[in-house]
Design a protein around this motif. Sequence first.
Motif, PDB file in Angstrom:
ATOM      1  N   ARG A 274      43.946  70.284  58.170  1.00  0.00           N
ATOM      2  CA  ARG A 274      44.737  69.057  58.037  1.00  0.00           C
ATOM      3  C   ARG A 274      45.332  68.961  56.637  1.00  0.00           C
ATOM      4  O   ARG A 274      44.641  69.235  55.647  1.00  0.00           O
ATOM      5  CB  ARG A 274      43.828  67.850  58.292  1.00  0.00           C
ATOM      6  CG  ARG A 274      44.556  66.525  58.376  1.00  0.00           C
ATOM      7  CD  ARG A 274      43.583  65.359  58.279  1.00  0.00           C
ATOM      8  NE  ARG A 274      42.513  65.428  59.250  1.00  0.00           N
ATOM      9  CZ  ARG A 274      42.597  64.950  60.492  1.00  0.00           C
ATOM     10  NH1 ARG A 274      43.695  64.398  60.904  1.00  0.00           N
ATOM     11  NH2 ARG A 274      41.560  65.039  61.296  1.00  0.00           N
ATOM     12  N   HIS A 276      47.681  66.605  53.658  1.00  0.00           N
ATOM     13  CA  HIS A 276      47.509  65.257  53.107  1.00  0.00           C
ATOM     14  C   HIS A 276      47.924  64.197  54.119  1.00  0.00           C
ATOM     15  O   HIS A 276      47.509  63.053  54.029  1.00  0.00           O
ATOM     16  CB  HIS A 276      48.336  65.094  51.819  1.00  0.00           C
ATOM     17  CG  HIS A 276      47.698  65.765  50.641  1.00  0.00           C
ATOM     18  ND1 HIS A 276      46.527  65.324  50.079  1.00  0.00           N
ATOM     19  CD2 HIS A 276      48.059  66.859  49.931  1.00  0.00           C
ATOM     20  CE1 HIS A 276      46.187  66.094  49.064  1.00  0.00           C
ATOM     21  NE2 HIS A 276      47.095  67.039  48.959  1.00  0.00           N
ATOM     22  N   ASP A 277      48.805  64.549  55.072  1.00  0.00           N
ATOM     23  CA  ASP A 277      49.170  63.612  56.146  1.00  0.00           C
ATOM     24  C   ASP A 277      48.186  63.826  57.291  1.00  0.00           C
ATOM     25  O   ASP A 277      48.116  64.924  57.853  1.00  0.00           O
ATOM     26  CB  ASP A 277      50.608  63.902  56.608  1.00  0.00           C
ATOM     27  CG  ASP A 277      51.062  62.933  57.702  1.00  0.00           C
ATOM     28  OD1 ASP A 277      50.224  62.540  58.539  1.00  0.00           O
ATOM     29  OD2 ASP A 277      52.250  62.587  57.712  1.00  0.00           O
ATOM     30  N   PRO A 278      47.428  62.789  57.672  1.00  0.00           N
ATOM     31  CA  PRO A 278      46.368  62.991  58.686  1.00  0.00           C
ATOM     32  C   PRO A 278      46.882  63.486  60.042  1.00  0.00           C
ATOM     33  O   PRO A 278      46.091  64.014  60.829  1.00  0.00           O
ATOM     34  CB  PRO A 278      45.741  61.609  58.844  1.00  0.00           C
ATOM     35  CG  PRO A 278      46.306  60.741  57.798  1.00  0.00           C
ATOM     36  CD  PRO A 278      47.466  61.422  57.154  1.00  0.00           C
ATOM     37  N   SER A 314      39.687  59.442  66.499  1.00  0.00           N
ATOM     38  CA  SER A 314      40.777  58.934  65.659  1.00  0.00           C
ATOM     39  C   SER A 314      40.950  59.891  64.489  1.00  0.00           C
ATOM     40  O   SER A 314      39.988  60.541  64.064  1.00  0.00           O
ATOM     41  CB  SER A 314      40.467  57.523  65.171  1.00  0.00           C
ATOM     42  OG  SER A 314      39.223  57.527  64.552  1.00  0.00           O
ATOM     43  N   GLU A 316      41.085  61.721  60.956  1.00  0.00           N
ATOM     44  CA  GLU A 316      40.295  61.568  59.722  1.00  0.00           C
ATOM     45  C   GLU A 316      41.238  61.114  58.609  1.00  0.00           C
ATOM     46  O   GLU A 316      42.202  61.813  58.300  1.00  0.00           O
ATOM     47  CB  GLU A 316      39.724  62.926  59.313  1.00  0.00           C
ATOM     48  CG  GLU A 316      38.672  63.455  60.240  1.00  0.00           C
ATOM     49  CD  GLU A 316      37.284  63.008  59.821  1.00  0.00           C
ATOM     50  OE1 GLU A 316      37.184  62.113  58.965  1.00  0.00           O
ATOM     51  OE2 GLU A 316      36.324  63.550  60.369  1.00  0.00           O
ATOM     52  N   THR A 317      40.945  59.974  58.009  1.00  0.00           N
ATOM     53  CA  THR A 317      41.846  59.500  56.952  1.00  0.00           C
ATOM     54  C   THR A 317      41.169  59.424  55.588  1.00  0.00           C
ATOM     55  O   THR A 317      41.787  59.008  54.617  1.00  0.00           O
ATOM     56  CB  THR A 317      42.406  58.107  57.315  1.00  0.00           C
ATOM     57  OG1 THR A 317      41.297  57.276  57.642  1.00  0.00           O
ATOM     58  CG2 THR A 317      43.369  58.170  58.481  1.00  0.00           C
ATOM     59  N   ARG A 338      37.297  67.213  53.321  1.00  0.00           N
ATOM     60  CA  ARG A 338      37.168  65.793  53.685  1.00  0.00           C
ATOM     61  C   ARG A 338      35.738  65.517  54.071  1.00  0.00           C
ATOM     62  O   ARG A 338      35.099  66.306  54.759  1.00  0.00           O
ATOM     63  CB  ARG A 338      38.124  65.449  54.834  1.00  0.00           C
ATOM     64  CG  ARG A 338      39.532  65.158  54.342  1.00  0.00           C
ATOM     65  CD  ARG A 338      40.363  64.468  55.408  1.00  0.00           C
ATOM     66  NE  ARG A 338      41.628  63.977  54.860  1.00  0.00           N
ATOM     67  CZ  ARG A 338      42.714  64.727  54.704  1.00  0.00           C
ATOM     68  NH1 ARG A 338      42.703  65.991  55.024  1.00  0.00           N
ATOM     69  NH2 ARG A 338      43.814  64.204  54.213  1.00  0.00           N
TER      70      ARG A 338
END
Length: 406
Positions: A274, A276-278, A314, A316-317, A338
């Motif tokens: 992934r 930087h944009d999830p 959902s 990962e942010t 992350r």
Amino acid sequence: MTTADVIIIGGGPSGVAAGLTLRKQGVPRVVLLEREAELGGATRHCAHSPFGMREFGRVYFGAAYGRRLARAAHKAGLDIRTGHAVTAVQPHGVVQVVSAQGLQTLQARRILVMTGARERSRAARLLPGDRPQGVITTGTLQASLAFHGLRPFRRPVILGTELVSFSALLTCLTHGIRPVAMIETAPAPLARWPLRLFPRLMGIPLLCGVEVSDILGTPNVNEVTVRKGGATRALACDGLLLTGRFTPESALFLQSDIGVEPATSGPAIDQYGRTHDPLIFAGGNILRAIETGGWAFREGRAVGAAVADDLRQSPETAPPVPVTFDAPLRLVVPSLLRRSTRPQRAFPSFQLRFDRAARGVLRLTLDGEEVWRKRGAWRPERRVLVPLPPQATQAEHVHFHFDERS
Ligand SMILES: Cc1cc2nc3c(=O)[nH]c(=O)nc-3n(C[C@H](O)[C@H](O)[C@H](O)COP(=O)(O)OP(=O)(O)OC[C@H]3O[C@@H](n4cnc5c(N)ncnc54)[C@H](O)[C@@H]3O)c2cc1C
């Protein structure tokens, strides 16, 4: 306006493998966008083997491997759109595409960017001299021969000694092209022994530690001058074949808010692939030019599996922790971690490369505590794998140290 569950950009080994995995894991709407007329990526113009042993259980030549990928992609029910060039990736899973039908905006729940890598051009290598015809990369040579039956030269100088340089040499020899020399700026060939014996066995001089100091000729090349220390040497030839020095095809990231990393010239990714944009993932040679076709395929499969898993949850942010390193390490992939306990990691190991040959101890620390070390003689352009410990994803500081010993 959601078009798909996943849009994959790039129909090379990594993009096709990601698509096959996503379909196998039950993801219904997977669109594969490829700017060329056919799938297969860089393998299509490789008129040599080996490709495909681990993924398809037999050895293929490059073009046949490309066709095998295309058959697998069709059979898996991917929505394949060749002749579709993506011009932008944007937040919220939006991509802009150009095709014969005109401009289109597509959107998906996740985007995978798998656009590969290319060899650096003459301009990017800052080579001096005239601007004649016949100064081309291996990819261009192989495409000229495979797609147009054109021989751009008969007696070129080959610049570079990476694995692909030997692919270039083999391509030349099998098409009646007799290189006059292979030259390398580093003090020793970059490819592994015994490959480096190959030019010598073929009676082709291998000159290491030399710089190209001039290219002469109009309209075609007739001489390449090389310099070693204070001495120059003229090599009469009719072309210069630029091999290796790959760089990721990362224009889509450069033009987006995601950007690229100076170390790799590709996007930074975490243990799942992934960015930087999830919603946006990446895999294959765009991460760190360059690996083999089989490696790109396996990486595509692993990132595809991580994306399939992500779609069931959902995104990962959590903000990622950067993985840092000492010189003479050149790059580390993944370069982000992350905080997550999801088991479906795409990257079970860190991939490292050195900038130059070095002897010493390579160590990994997590929050200052050493968890891995190895002493060795490390070479540039060789893949170094370090297992990614599960606890690394809980650390605040992840650092590779290098203690150089002579
Ligand atoms: C000259 C050469 C010789 C090689 N020899 C060997 C070998 O003998 N054995 C081996 O295992 N490997 C070899 N390789 C390496 C192998 O080809 C690559 O590792 C593999 O193709 C990488 O797969 P990929 O999917 O990451 O990228 P690629 O194969 O490069 O595929 C990327 C795809 O993305 C597409 N694309 C790019 N930008 C866009 C866009 N904006 N929109 C839509 N589509 C886009 C491209 O057209 C391409 O089809 C060689 C590579 C080269 C260049």
